[in-house]
Design an enzyme around this catalytic site. Structure first.
Site, PDB file in Angstrom:
ATOM      1  N   ASP A 101       0.852  -1.184   0.000  1.00 44.98           N
ATOM      2  CA  ASP A 101       0.000   0.000   0.000  1.00 44.98           C
ATOM      3  C   ASP A 101       0.898   1.249   0.000  1.00 44.98           C
ATOM      4  O   ASP A 101       1.736   1.387  -0.870  1.00 44.98           O
ATOM      5  CB  ASP A 101      -0.981  -0.077   1.186  1.00 44.98           C
ATOM      6  CG  ASP A 101      -1.982   1.060   1.225  1.00 44.98           C
ATOM      7  OD1 ASP A 101      -2.975   1.004   0.485  1.00 44.98           O
ATOM      8  OD2 ASP A 101      -1.767   2.011   1.988  1.00 44.98           O
ATOM      9  N   HIS A 307      -7.152  -6.395  -0.939  1.00 45.77           N
ATOM     10  CA  HIS A 307      -6.082  -5.410  -0.802  1.00 45.77           C
ATOM     11  C   HIS A 307      -5.048  -5.753   0.266  1.00 45.77           C
ATOM     12  O   HIS A 307      -3.900  -5.343   0.166  1.00 45.77           O
ATOM     13  CB  HIS A 307      -6.693  -4.040  -0.481  1.00 45.77           C
ATOM     14  CG  HIS A 307      -5.675  -2.966  -0.320  1.00 45.77           C
ATOM     15  ND1 HIS A 307      -4.816  -2.600  -1.341  1.00 45.77           N
ATOM     16  CD2 HIS A 307      -5.352  -2.180   0.747  1.00 45.77           C
ATOM     17  CE1 HIS A 307      -4.024  -1.622  -0.913  1.00 45.77           C
ATOM     18  NE2 HIS A 307      -4.321  -1.361   0.351  1.00 45.77           N
TER      19      HIS A 307
END
Length: 330
Positions: A101, A307
């Site tokens: 991320d 994610h």
């Protein structure tokens, strides 16, 4: 297997909390939003067992690390500088950098700008993005009804107020919503606003968090959720959100390095249900990544994974990472 130890290290004018485990060549693990060193709990143990020294900091603004108030203290140069300072403090000439991320964006730039200190990279979720033609916020999607979530994050205080009302709910909603399970649930029975959010858009008339009850993802224990909630209850969300408030400033500051490639051996891993890989242009960026990352060794897409790559699929991530590390020259 022993647990990671934690300590505070002075770097780059601030103090960073780091979790450490194992002995051997250094692997530096950089977490993303909204997480902490704890998001690498499965990797710290696996790396240590395989003969590596794994170090995972609470990044600037997070957890027990310092969190400067000023927005301009969170530029990409501050964030990469923190990692260089960490290597110096650890007396490590170089390291393999691993990022997820926001940590992935930082790791890309660290490897690109300082290949002398970061001699290989493992990147999770966020593909390498060459510098765009205009400031990033000017290119982010928005309509009369909704705006891209990073635009929602820009106004200081607004998102903090929403997220800090109930940090445990905030963390549960984000970690479930962005996961493979959450994306599947939204596709099958999500409301229009939930489906919009799964595409990265936030309605202007409301906030980002759901109003109903939110389940916990199967890969996250209540104890893990308690840990995250405790960290953000203490440290708040301003520091983490300030990363997003520097995307245009980073674009300006990195102009001098436009065209510089990532020249170290690299492994890229992402979930095929990760919203980041579905953003406009992301598929092309992944397909063409070798143009900017000529030593890209492999691109691994994990089926059904959302994610939170290293938390959702720890065994697969660990196996791929260790195979990549073993093939590097020692």
């Amino acid at each position: 297997m022993s647990q990671p130890t934690q300590r505070i290290i002075k770097v780059n004018g601030i103090s960073l909390n780091v979790a450490e485990q194992g002995q051997g060549p250094l692997v530096l693990l950089c977490h993303g939003f909204p997480e902490s060193w704890h998001s690498w709990r499965h990797q710290l143990a696996a790396l240590a067992e395989a003969g590596y020294r794994a170090v995972a900091p609470d990044m600037r603004g997070y957890g027990k690390s310092d969190r400067p108030e000023a927005i301009d203290q969170y530029t990409i140069f501050h964030l990469v500088g923190d990692l260089i300072g960490l290597l110096d403090a650890l007396e490590a000439p170089n390291a393999v950098i691993v990022g997820h991320d926001w940590g992935a964006s930082i790791a890309w730039q660290a490897a690109r700008l300082r290949p002398d200190r970061f001699h290989a990279a493992v990147i999770l979720s966020v593909p390498y993005r060459p510098r765009g033609p205009a400031p990033p916020t000017s290119l982010m999607p928005q309509t009369a009804e909704a705006q891209f979530y990073q635009l929602y994050f820009q106004q200081p205080g607004v998102t903090e107020a929403e997220f800090e009302r109930d940090p445990r709910l905030t963390l549960r909603a984000m970690l479930f919503g962005g996961s493979g399970e959450g994306m599947a649930a939204t596709r099958s029975n999500g409301t229009p606003s939930e489906r919009m959010l799964s595409a990265g858009m936030v309605q202007r008339s409301g906030g980002m968090l759901p109003t109903g009850t939110v389940p916990s993802p199967s890969w996250l224990s209540e104890a893990d959720l308690d840990f995250y909630a405790g960290e953000f209850s203490r440290s708040g969300f301003r520091g983490p959100l300030n990363y997003y408030r520097n995307v245009d400033r980073n674009w300006e500051q990195l102009a001098a390095f436009d065209g510089v490639k990532v020249t170290v051996p690299t492994l890229y891993i992402a979930g095929d249900q990760d919203v980041v890989t579905k953003f406009p242009g992301a598929a092309e960026q992944i397909a063409n990544m070798k143009q900017s990352v000529p030593l890209l060794r492999n691109t691994i897409m994990l089926p059904g994974c959302g994610h939170w790559t290293q938390q959702e699929r720890p065994e697969q991530v660990n196996a791929a990472m260790l195979e990549f590390l073993r093939e590097l020259p020692r």
